[in-house]
Design a protein around this motif. Structure first.
Motif, PDB file in Angstrom:
ATOM      1  N   TRP A   1      12.384  10.769   2.135  1.00 34.50           N
ATOM      2  CA  TRP A   1      12.247  10.976   3.566  1.00 34.50           C
ATOM      3  C   TRP A   1      12.977   9.858   4.297  1.00 34.50           C
ATOM      4  O   TRP A   1      13.345   8.837   3.706  1.00 34.50           O
ATOM      5  CB  TRP A   1      10.766  11.003   3.970  1.00 34.50           C
ATOM      6  N   ASP A   2      13.212  10.061   5.592  1.00 31.98           N
ATOM      7  CA  ASP A   2      13.870   9.061   6.421  1.00 31.98           C
ATOM      8  C   ASP A   2      12.815   8.125   7.006  1.00 31.98           C
ATOM      9  O   ASP A   2      11.848   8.581   7.628  1.00 31.98           O
ATOM     10  CB  ASP A   2      14.673   9.723   7.545  1.00 31.98           C
ATOM     11  N   SER A   3      13.011   6.842   6.843  1.00 33.39           N
ATOM     12  CA  SER A   3      12.050   5.870   7.352  1.00 33.39           C
ATOM     13  C   SER A   3      12.244   5.657   8.847  1.00 33.39           C
ATOM     14  O   SER A   3      13.294   5.976   9.410  1.00 33.39           O
ATOM     15  CB  SER A   3      12.216   4.538   6.615  1.00 33.39           C
TER      16      SER A   3
ATOM     17  N   GLY B   1      17.494   4.579   7.334  1.00 33.78           N
ATOM     18  CA  GLY B   1      17.688   4.635   5.897  1.00 33.78           C
ATOM     19  C   GLY B   1      16.752   5.635   5.243  1.00 33.78           C
ATOM     20  O   GLY B   1      15.872   6.221   5.889  1.00 33.78           O
ATOM     21  N   MET B   2      16.929   5.844   3.957  1.00 38.57           N
ATOM     22  CA  MET B   2      16.142   6.829   3.226  1.00 38.57           C
ATOM     23  C   MET B   2      15.211   6.137   2.237  1.00 38.57           C
ATOM     24  O   MET B   2      15.595   5.179   1.576  1.00 38.57           O
ATOM     25  CB  MET B   2      17.066   7.793   2.486  1.00 38.57           C
ATOM     26  N   CYS B   3      13.978   6.627   2.173  1.00 39.16           N
ATOM     27  CA  CYS B   3      12.993   6.122   1.225  1.00 39.16           C
ATOM     28  C   CYS B   3      12.690   7.211   0.195  1.00 39.16           C
ATOM     29  O   CYS B   3      12.860   8.401   0.462  1.00 39.16           O
ATOM     30  CB  CYS B   3      11.706   5.722   1.930  1.00 39.16           C
ATOM     31  N   SER B   4      12.231   6.804  -0.963  1.00 36.28           N
ATOM     32  CA  SER B   4      11.877   7.752  -2.011  1.00 36.28           C
ATOM     33  C   SER B   4      10.615   7.296  -2.717  1.00 36.28           C
ATOM     34  O   SER B   4      10.258   6.114  -2.703  1.00 36.28           O
ATOM     35  CB  SER B   4      13.022   7.908  -3.018  1.00 36.28           C
TER      36      SER B   4
ATOM     37  N   PRO C   1       0.823  -1.216   0.000  1.00 42.84           N
ATOM     38  CA  PRO C   1       0.000   0.000   0.000  1.00 42.84           C
ATOM     39  C   PRO C   1       0.854   1.261   0.000  1.00 42.84           C
ATOM     40  O   PRO C   1       2.032   1.246   0.332  1.00 42.84           O
ATOM     41  CB  PRO C   1      -0.811  -0.132   1.291  1.00 42.84           C
ATOM     42  N   ASP C   2       0.219   2.392  -0.365  1.00 43.94           N
ATOM     43  CA  ASP C   2       0.904   3.681  -0.350  1.00 43.94           C
ATOM     44  C   ASP C   2       1.298   4.062   1.075  1.00 43.94           C
ATOM     45  O   ASP C   2       0.692   3.619   2.050  1.00 43.94           O
ATOM     46  CB  ASP C   2      -0.007   4.759  -0.939  1.00 43.94           C
ATOM     47  N   VAL C   3       2.292   4.926   1.153  1.00 45.88           N
ATOM     48  CA  VAL C   3       2.797   5.384   2.446  1.00 45.88           C
ATOM     49  C   VAL C   3       2.274   6.793   2.712  1.00 45.88           C
ATOM     50  O   VAL C   3       2.277   7.648   1.819  1.00 45.88           O
ATOM     51  CB  VAL C   3       4.338   5.373   2.458  1.00 45.88           C
TER      52      VAL C   3
END
Length: 312
Positions: free
Chosen positions: A191-193, A197-200, A165-167
Protein backbone atom coordinates in the motif's frame (compact mmCIF):
# COMPACT_ATOMS: atom_id res chain seq x y z
CA UNK A 1 -15.82 -6.19 -29.60
CA UNK A 2 -19.51 -5.93 -28.80
CA UNK A 3 -22.64 -7.26 -30.41
CA UNK A 4 -25.39 -4.62 -30.24
CA UNK A 5 -29.11 -4.99 -30.81
CA UNK A 6 -32.10 -2.76 -30.06
CA UNK A 7 -35.64 -3.72 -29.07
CA UNK A 8 -38.37 -1.29 -30.13
CA UNK A 9 -42.03 -1.25 -31.06
CA UNK A 10 -41.18 -1.71 -34.74
CA UNK A 11 -38.80 -4.59 -33.94
CA UNK A 12 -35.94 -2.95 -35.79
CA UNK A 13 -32.25 -3.45 -35.09
CA UNK A 14 -29.71 -0.69 -34.90
CA UNK A 15 -26.05 -0.47 -33.95
CA UNK A 16 -24.32 2.18 -31.89
CA UNK A 17 -20.93 3.76 -32.46
CA UNK A 18 -18.78 5.82 -30.15
CA UNK A 19 -16.31 8.49 -31.25
CA UNK A 20 -13.80 10.23 -29.01
CA UNK A 21 -11.11 12.82 -29.38
CA UNK A 22 -7.46 11.81 -28.97
CA UNK A 23 -7.31 13.55 -25.57
CA UNK A 24 -10.38 11.66 -24.30
CA UNK A 25 -8.93 8.34 -25.48
CA UNK A 26 -5.64 9.07 -23.73
CA UNK A 27 -7.44 10.04 -20.50
CA UNK A 28 -9.54 6.86 -20.56
CA UNK A 29 -6.48 4.73 -21.31
CA UNK A 30 -4.66 6.35 -18.37
CA UNK A 31 -7.55 5.50 -16.01
CA UNK A 32 -7.60 1.88 -17.15
CA UNK A 33 -3.81 1.60 -16.76
CA UNK A 34 -4.12 3.04 -13.25
CA UNK A 35 -6.70 0.43 -12.27
CA UNK A 36 -4.61 -2.31 -13.91
CA UNK A 37 -1.56 -1.24 -11.90
CA UNK A 38 -3.63 -1.32 -8.71
CA UNK A 39 -4.69 -4.88 -9.51
CA UNK A 40 -1.28 -5.95 -10.70
CA UNK A 41 0.24 -6.85 -7.32
CA UNK A 42 -2.08 -9.82 -6.74
CA UNK A 43 -1.93 -12.70 -9.23
CA UNK A 44 -5.58 -13.75 -8.83
CA UNK A 45 -6.72 -10.15 -9.24
CA UNK A 46 -4.45 -9.60 -12.25
CA UNK A 47 -5.69 -12.74 -14.05
CA UNK A 48 -9.35 -11.86 -13.43
CA UNK A 49 -8.88 -8.25 -14.45
CA UNK A 50 -7.10 -9.16 -17.68
CA UNK A 51 -10.22 -10.90 -19.00
CA UNK A 52 -12.61 -7.99 -18.36
CA UNK A 53 -10.51 -4.82 -18.68
CA UNK A 54 -11.49 -4.23 -22.32
CA UNK A 55 -15.16 -4.76 -21.53
CA UNK A 56 -14.97 -2.36 -18.58
CA UNK A 57 -13.30 0.24 -20.77
CA UNK A 58 -16.07 -0.10 -23.37
CA UNK A 59 -18.82 0.26 -20.74
CA UNK A 60 -17.17 3.35 -19.23
CA UNK A 61 -16.75 5.04 -22.61
CA UNK A 62 -20.32 4.21 -23.68
CA UNK A 63 -21.84 5.64 -20.48
CA UNK A 64 -19.77 8.81 -20.76
CA UNK A 65 -20.85 9.19 -24.37
CA UNK A 66 -24.51 8.85 -23.40
CA UNK A 67 -24.17 11.39 -20.58
CA UNK A 68 -22.35 13.85 -22.82
CA UNK A 69 -24.96 13.64 -25.59
CA UNK A 70 -27.99 13.79 -23.25
CA UNK A 71 -29.91 17.02 -23.82
CA UNK A 72 -31.38 19.03 -20.91
CA UNK A 73 -34.95 18.08 -20.05
CA UNK A 74 -34.62 14.46 -21.18
CA UNK A 75 -34.69 11.51 -18.74
CA UNK A 76 -31.41 10.70 -17.02
CA UNK A 77 -29.10 8.04 -18.43
CA UNK A 78 -29.83 4.61 -16.96
CA UNK A 79 -27.75 1.54 -17.83
CA UNK A 80 -27.83 -2.05 -16.61
CA UNK A 81 -24.64 -4.12 -16.33
CA UNK A 82 -25.30 -7.85 -15.96
CA UNK A 83 -22.98 -10.77 -15.28
CA UNK A 84 -23.86 -14.21 -13.97
CA UNK A 85 -20.38 -14.46 -12.39
CA UNK A 86 -19.94 -12.50 -9.17
CA UNK A 87 -16.16 -12.08 -9.55
CA UNK A 88 -16.51 -10.58 -13.03
CA UNK A 89 -19.18 -8.19 -11.78
CA UNK A 90 -16.94 -7.14 -8.87
CA UNK A 91 -14.02 -6.35 -11.18
CA UNK A 92 -16.16 -4.39 -13.63
CA UNK A 93 -17.86 -2.58 -10.74
CA UNK A 94 -14.48 -1.60 -9.29
CA UNK A 95 -13.44 -0.08 -12.63
CA UNK A 96 -16.75 1.82 -12.90
CA UNK A 97 -16.42 3.22 -9.36
CA UNK A 98 -12.84 4.35 -9.96
CA UNK A 99 -13.80 6.09 -13.22
CA UNK A 100 -17.34 7.38 -12.59
CA UNK A 101 -17.39 7.69 -8.79
CA UNK A 102 -19.09 5.75 -6.01
CA UNK A 103 -22.36 7.67 -6.29
CA UNK A 104 -22.67 6.74 -10.00
CA UNK A 105 -22.81 2.98 -9.38
CA UNK A 106 -25.46 0.94 -7.54
CA UNK A 107 -25.30 -2.80 -6.89
CA UNK A 108 -28.38 -4.95 -6.40
CA UNK A 109 -26.80 -7.33 -3.92
CA UNK A 110 -26.94 -8.30 -0.26
CA UNK A 111 -28.79 -6.61 2.59
CA UNK A 112 -28.78 -3.18 0.95
CA UNK A 113 -30.42 -4.17 -2.32
CA UNK A 114 -33.55 -2.11 -1.58
CA UNK A 115 -31.48 0.98 -0.77
CA UNK A 116 -29.29 0.44 -3.86
CA UNK A 117 -32.35 0.07 -6.07
CA UNK A 118 -33.76 3.34 -4.69
CA UNK A 119 -30.41 4.98 -5.38
CA UNK A 120 -30.56 3.87 -9.01
CA UNK A 121 -34.26 4.54 -9.69
CA UNK A 122 -34.89 7.70 -7.63
CA UNK A 123 -31.36 9.03 -7.21
CA UNK A 124 -31.69 9.19 -3.41
CA UNK A 125 -29.30 7.72 -0.86
CA UNK A 126 -29.67 7.61 2.91
CA UNK A 127 -26.37 7.08 4.70
CA UNK A 128 -24.73 7.82 8.02
CA UNK A 129 -21.10 8.98 8.29
CA UNK A 130 -18.88 7.18 10.77
CA UNK A 131 -17.53 9.70 13.34
CA UNK A 132 -14.34 7.64 13.70
CA UNK A 133 -13.19 6.86 10.13
CA UNK A 134 -15.53 9.06 8.05
CA UNK A 135 -16.86 6.14 5.99
CA UNK A 136 -20.41 6.52 4.61
CA UNK A 137 -22.49 3.49 5.60
CA UNK A 138 -25.87 2.39 4.32
CA UNK A 139 -28.65 3.13 6.82
CA UNK A 140 -29.40 -0.61 7.12
CA UNK A 141 -26.16 -1.18 9.02
CA UNK A 142 -26.13 -0.37 12.74
CA UNK A 143 -22.33 -0.34 12.94
CA UNK A 144 -19.63 0.92 10.57
CA UNK A 145 -18.80 -1.67 7.91
CA UNK A 146 -15.50 -0.24 6.68
CA UNK A 147 -12.92 -3.08 6.64
CA UNK A 148 -9.46 -2.58 8.13
CA UNK A 149 -6.45 -4.86 7.77
CA UNK A 150 -3.84 -5.36 10.48
CA UNK A 151 -0.50 -5.86 8.71
CA UNK A 152 2.89 -7.08 9.92
CA UNK A 153 5.39 -4.89 8.09
CA UNK A 154 8.08 -6.73 6.12
CA UNK A 155 11.34 -7.34 7.97
CA UNK A 156 9.62 -8.33 11.24
CA UNK A 157 9.02 -11.75 12.73
CA UNK A 158 5.53 -13.15 13.02
CA UNK A 159 5.70 -12.93 16.79
CA UNK A 160 5.78 -9.14 16.47
CA UNK A 161 8.09 -6.42 17.70
CA UNK A 162 7.12 -4.19 20.61
CA UNK A 163 9.26 -1.36 19.31
CA UNK A 164 7.53 -1.46 15.89
CA UNK A 165 3.77 -2.12 16.26
CA UNK A 166 1.59 -3.56 13.49
CA UNK A 167 0.03 -1.21 10.97
CA UNK A 168 -3.74 -0.93 10.55
CA UNK A 169 -4.73 0.05 7.01
CA UNK A 170 -8.14 0.53 5.39
CA UNK A 171 -8.73 -2.34 2.97
CA UNK A 172 -9.46 -0.10 -0.02
CA UNK A 173 -5.96 1.40 0.24
CA UNK A 174 -4.28 -1.92 -0.57
CA UNK A 175 -2.88 -2.35 -4.06
CA UNK A 176 -4.99 -4.80 -6.01
CA UNK A 177 -8.17 -4.03 -4.08
CA UNK A 178 -11.49 -4.77 -5.78
CA UNK A 179 -15.04 -5.32 -4.59
CA UNK A 180 -15.43 -8.66 -2.85
CA UNK A 181 -11.70 -9.38 -2.60
CA UNK A 182 -10.91 -11.93 0.15
CA UNK A 183 -7.68 -11.71 2.14
CA UNK A 184 -5.97 -14.64 3.85
CA UNK A 185 -3.70 -14.75 6.88
CA UNK A 186 -0.06 -13.91 6.06
CA UNK A 187 -0.96 -12.98 2.49
CA UNK A 188 1.60 -10.47 1.11
CA UNK A 189 0.12 -7.02 0.42
CA UNK A 190 1.37 -3.52 -0.35
CA UNK A 191 0.00 0.00 0.00
CA UNK A 192 1.00 3.65 -0.31
CA UNK A 193 2.11 5.22 2.96
CA UNK A 194 0.94 8.63 4.14
CA UNK A 195 4.51 9.90 4.04
CA UNK A 196 4.96 8.83 0.43
CA UNK A 197 6.45 5.70 -1.08
CA UNK A 198 5.20 2.13 -0.99
CA UNK A 199 5.04 -0.17 2.04
CA UNK A 200 4.67 -3.94 2.08
CA UNK A 201 3.84 -6.58 4.64
CA UNK A 202 1.69 -9.60 5.42
CA UNK A 203 -1.93 -9.79 6.56
CA UNK A 204 -2.52 -10.72 10.19
CA UNK A 205 -6.21 -9.98 10.74
CA UNK A 206 -9.14 -8.33 8.94
CA UNK A 207 -11.89 -6.63 10.95
CA UNK A 208 -14.48 -3.87 10.68
CA UNK A 209 -14.57 -0.40 12.24
CA UNK A 210 -17.78 -1.25 14.16
CA UNK A 211 -18.49 2.30 15.41
CA UNK A 212 -22.19 2.67 16.27
CA UNK A 213 -24.67 4.31 13.91
CA UNK A 214 -25.23 8.07 14.04
CA UNK A 215 -27.88 10.38 12.57
CA UNK A 216 -28.74 9.70 8.89
CA UNK A 217 -27.95 11.99 5.99
CA UNK A 218 -30.09 11.97 2.85
CA UNK A 219 -28.86 13.42 -0.42
CA UNK A 220 -29.55 13.35 -4.15
CA UNK A 221 -27.13 11.59 -6.50
CA UNK A 222 -26.86 10.93 -10.22
CA UNK A 223 -26.63 7.15 -10.53
CA UNK A 224 -26.59 5.93 -14.17
CA UNK A 225 -25.34 2.35 -13.54
CA UNK A 226 -26.89 -0.66 -11.82
CA UNK A 227 -24.86 -3.86 -11.37
CA UNK A 228 -27.08 -6.92 -11.57
CA UNK A 229 -26.48 -10.64 -11.12
CA UNK A 230 -28.68 -13.74 -11.25
CA UNK A 231 -30.55 -12.88 -8.04
CA UNK A 232 -31.98 -9.75 -9.69
CA UNK A 233 -32.85 -11.20 -13.07
CA UNK A 234 -36.49 -11.89 -12.13
CA UNK A 235 -39.27 -9.65 -10.84
CA UNK A 236 -37.59 -6.23 -11.06
CA UNK A 237 -39.21 -3.36 -12.97
CA UNK A 238 -36.36 -1.41 -14.58
CA UNK A 239 -38.39 0.17 -17.36
CA UNK A 240 -36.32 3.35 -17.14
CA UNK A 241 -33.20 1.55 -18.45
CA UNK A 242 -32.14 2.42 -21.99
CA UNK A 243 -29.05 0.20 -22.38
CA UNK A 244 -28.21 -3.28 -21.12
CA UNK A 245 -24.61 -4.56 -21.08
CA UNK A 246 -24.23 -8.35 -20.94
CA UNK A 247 -20.66 -8.68 -19.71
CA UNK A 248 -20.40 -12.44 -20.30
CA UNK A 249 -22.32 -14.94 -22.36
CA UNK A 250 -25.50 -16.24 -20.71
CA UNK A 251 -25.78 -19.96 -21.39
CA UNK A 252 -29.44 -20.24 -20.46
CA UNK A 253 -31.62 -18.51 -23.12
CA UNK A 254 -34.49 -18.18 -20.65
CA UNK A 255 -32.25 -16.28 -18.22
CA UNK A 256 -31.07 -13.98 -21.00
CA UNK A 257 -34.69 -13.21 -21.93
CA UNK A 258 -35.49 -12.45 -18.29
CA UNK A 259 -32.56 -10.04 -17.99
CA UNK A 260 -33.60 -8.12 -21.11
CA UNK A 261 -37.21 -8.16 -19.92
CA UNK A 262 -36.21 -6.16 -16.83
CA UNK A 263 -35.85 -3.14 -19.14
CA UNK A 264 -37.90 -4.00 -22.23
CA UNK A 265 -41.38 -4.66 -20.87
CA UNK A 266 -44.94 -3.39 -21.01
CA UNK A 267 -45.06 0.21 -19.85
CA UNK A 268 -41.42 0.84 -20.71
CA UNK A 269 -40.50 4.52 -20.51
CA UNK A 270 -38.05 4.22 -23.42
CA UNK A 271 -38.99 3.96 -27.10
CA UNK A 272 -36.16 1.49 -27.59
CA UNK A 273 -33.74 -0.45 -25.41
CA UNK A 274 -30.25 -1.27 -26.66
CA UNK A 275 -28.77 -4.60 -25.58
CA UNK A 276 -25.02 -5.12 -25.99
CA UNK A 277 -23.47 -8.57 -25.72
CA UNK A 278 -19.80 -7.96 -24.94
CA UNK A 279 -17.38 -10.45 -26.48
CA UNK A 280 -13.59 -10.60 -26.44
CA UNK A 281 -12.40 -10.66 -30.05
CA UNK A 282 -10.48 -13.75 -31.10
CA UNK A 283 -11.49 -15.81 -28.06
CA UNK A 284 -13.80 -18.73 -27.38
CA UNK A 285 -16.57 -16.27 -26.48
CA UNK A 286 -16.73 -14.99 -30.06
CA UNK A 287 -16.69 -18.53 -31.50
CA UNK A 288 -19.55 -19.70 -29.30
CA UNK A 289 -21.57 -16.58 -30.11
CA UNK A 290 -21.09 -17.24 -33.85
CA UNK A 291 -22.37 -20.80 -33.37
CA UNK A 292 -25.56 -19.57 -31.70
CA UNK A 293 -27.38 -19.16 -35.02
CA UNK A 294 -26.89 -22.81 -36.01
CA UNK A 295 -27.41 -24.49 -32.64
CA UNK A 296 -30.56 -26.56 -31.91
CA UNK A 297 -33.31 -24.55 -30.21
CA UNK A 298 -33.26 -26.87 -27.17
CA UNK A 299 -29.48 -26.84 -26.72
CA UNK A 300 -29.74 -24.78 -23.53
CA UNK A 301 -32.04 -27.36 -21.94
CA UNK A 302 -29.74 -30.21 -23.03
CA UNK A 303 -26.72 -28.50 -21.44
CA UNK A 304 -28.62 -27.83 -18.20
CA UNK A 305 -29.84 -31.44 -18.03
CA UNK A 306 -26.27 -32.65 -18.63
CA UNK A 307 -24.98 -30.45 -15.80
CA UNK A 308 -27.65 -31.80 -13.46
CA UNK A 309 -26.67 -35.35 -14.42
CA UNK A 310 -22.97 -34.69 -13.81
CA UNK A 311 -23.59 -33.01 -10.46
CA UNK A 312 -26.00 -35.75 -9.43
Amino acid sequence: SSSSSSSSSSQTSTSTSTSFTLREKEALSTEVKLITSMLGTDKSSRDGWGSVSTKAEHIISSIRQLCRERKPGLPAVKCLVFSSMRRTLNLVGTALIHSLGKDAVAEFWGECRAAELRKFVDGVVQVWPCPKCGFENEWNFKTCQRPFVTIAVDGRSREGDVASPDVRVAKERLHGHFLGRALHEWQPVSWDSDQGGMCSGRVKTVDLCRRKRTAPVQRKVDCPVLLLSKDGSHGLDLSMVERVFLVDKIWDPALEDQVVARAWRLGSRRKEVTVEQLLLKGTLEETIHAMKAVRPPNLGNVVLESLRFIRG
